[in-house]
Design an enzyme around this catalytic site. Structure first.
Site, mmCIF file in Angstrom:
data_model
loop_
_atom_site.group_PDB
_atom_site.id
_atom_site.type_symbol
_atom_site.label_atom_id
_atom_site.label_comp_id
_atom_site.label_asym_id
_atom_site.label_seq_id
_atom_site.Cartn_x
_atom_site.Cartn_y
_atom_site.Cartn_z
ATOM 1 N N TYR A 88 0.869 -1.179 0.000
ATOM 2 C CA TYR A 88 0.000 0.000 0.000
ATOM 3 C C TYR A 88 0.906 1.230 0.000
ATOM 4 C CZ TYR A 88 -3.762 3.032 1.911
ATOM 5 O OH TYR A 88 -4.677 4.031 2.151
ATOM 6 N N LYS A 118 -1.665 -1.105 -3.951
ATOM 7 C CA LYS A 118 -2.630 -0.011 -3.902
ATOM 8 C C LYS A 118 -1.784 1.251 -3.986
ATOM 9 C CE LYS A 118 -5.766 2.798 -1.359
ATOM 10 N NZ LYS A 118 -6.296 3.256 -0.086
ATOM 11 N N GLU A 146 -9.379 12.023 -6.818
ATOM 12 C CA GLU A 146 -9.543 13.202 -7.685
ATOM 13 C C GLU A 146 -8.806 13.032 -9.023
ATOM 14 O OE1 GLU A 146 -8.291 12.867 -4.744
ATOM 15 O OE2 GLU A 146 -6.782 14.347 -4.202
HETATM 16 C C1 LIG Z 1 -3.760 10.320 1.102
HETATM 17 C C2 LIG Z 1 -5.126 9.726 1.229
HETATM 18 O O1 LIG Z 1 -5.729 9.811 2.267
HETATM 19 N N1 LIG Z 1 -5.593 9.112 0.183
HETATM 20 C C3 LIG Z 1 -6.907 8.499 0.145
HETATM 21 C C4 LIG Z 1 -7.726 9.121 -0.958
HETATM 22 O O2 LIG Z 1 -8.956 8.455 -1.055
HETATM 23 C C5 LIG Z 1 -7.951 10.608 -0.658
HETATM 24 O O3 LIG Z 1 -8.636 10.749 0.579
HETATM 25 C C6 LIG Z 1 -8.774 11.246 -1.763
HETATM 26 O O4 LIG Z 1 -8.159 11.022 -2.998
HETATM 27 C C7 LIG Z 1 -8.929 12.750 -1.515
HETATM 28 O O5 LIG Z 1 -7.673 13.385 -1.624
HETATM 29 C C8 LIG Z 1 -6.779 7.008 -0.094
HETATM 30 O O6 LIG Z 1 -5.908 6.725 -1.128
HETATM 31 C C9 LIG Z 1 -6.320 6.352 1.174
HETATM 32 C C10 LIG Z 1 -7.432 5.623 1.822
HETATM 33 O O7 LIG Z 1 -8.443 5.386 1.266
HETATM 34 C C11 LIG Z 1 -7.304 5.154 3.155
HETATM 35 O O8 LIG Z 1 -6.299 4.618 3.523
HETATM 36 O O9 LIG Z 1 -8.289 5.273 3.901
#
Ligand SMILES: CC(=O)N[C@@H]([C@@H](O)[C@H](O)[C@H](O)CO)[C@@H](O)CC(=O)C(=O)O
Length: 251
Positions: A88, A118, A146
């Site tokens: 991850y 991931k 995004e």
């Molecule tokens: C850095 C970060 O938190 N990235 C999120 C994204 O879903 C992120 O919240 C989203 O792209 C908005 O920036 C996910 O990749 C990580 C995630 O889903 C998690 O570990 O909960």
């Protein structure tokens, strides 16, 4: 990562129980600061019959290069050698910027259970270069919501992200437009999602805000975040929800 190992075990057990017959796959995240805790969680995931495990890099004492990161992942995977294993990659949180394409070189010899990544980083060149090292039984899942369309264009096998918990139906529309080759439609949806997340980020989007949005949209009571993550101010949640409803009047 804010939960204790005991709490994480309980949570994983509940997910595996509740998912039975409803979900195709439960991946348990077992990354910790301590290798021993990660091995303990990996073994536990195997015992409760999770479908796979995923691991982020430790972020206090960080691996300095791909070899160090691979060695750490190998040690975690060895605690549950029969469970499919995912790295991850989330450099904005861990501060570990080892290029994934470097990590993948020879990884299946070190970790026979390795099944993919991931990829929650914004370096699309690194993401793209991973495909030349892909094996048929691996998946590369993209995790920057995004920019999901960019990940798909490069060949992502799927997406895992936090906002899919409450804007999932819009992302499903994006996915289906992309699969049909309707790029203009897919791009329009991605731009709307960027508009929505752009405001959320301006207002301090973090795990606390994300959690509150899940509450607002799902109607489920999910409780407060754990310190140091602060609860989302109700005015912030209301503004973001208002934006969401104005951009996406319906699913
Ligand atoms: C850095 C970060 O938190 N990235 C999120 C994204 O879903 C992120 O919240 C989203 O792209 C908005 O920036 C996910 O990749 C990580 C995630 O889903 C998690 O570990 O909960």
């Amino acid at each position: 990562m804010s939960l204790t190992v005991a709490e994480r075990k309980l949570l994983a057990e509940e997910w595996c129980k509740k998912a039975k017959g409803k979900m195709d796959h439960v991946a348990v995240h077992v990354g910790c600061m301590s290798l021993k805790d990660s091995q303990d969680l990996a073994l536990h995931a195997a015992q409760i019959k999770a479908d796979s495990i995923a691991v982020i890099s430790p972020s206090f004492f960080k691996p300095k290069n791909a070899h160090a990161l691979r060695s750490y992942l190998k040690a975690v995977a060895s605690a549950a050698p029969n469970l499919p294993f995912y790295y991850y990659h989330i450099p904005s949180i861990t501060g570990v910027n080892v290029l994934v394409r470097d990590l993948l070189v020879g990884i299946e010899e070190e970790i026979p259970s390795f099944r993919g990544v991931k990829f929650s980083g914004i370096d699309l060149m690194d993401f793209g270069l991973c495909f030349s090292l892909m094996k048929p039984n691996w998946s590369l899942l993209y995790g920057v919501d995004e920019q999901m369309l960019s990940g798909l264009v490069l060949g992502a096998d799927g997406a895992v992200g936090s906002t899919y918990n409450y804007v999932g139906c819009q992302f499903n529309k994006l996915l289906s437009a992309f699969e049909k080759g309707e790029l203009v439609e897919a791009r329009t949806i991605q731009f709307k999602l960027q508009d929505f997340l752009g405001l959320a980020m301006k207002l301090g989007f973090d795990v606390g805000v994300n959690k509150q949005l899940m509450v607002e949209v799902s109607g489920l009571s999910l409780g407060p975040p754990r310190f140091p993550v602060m609860p989302c101010h109700p005015d912030v949640a209301a503004s973001i929800k208002h934006k969401y409803e104005s951009i996406f009047p319906q699913c």
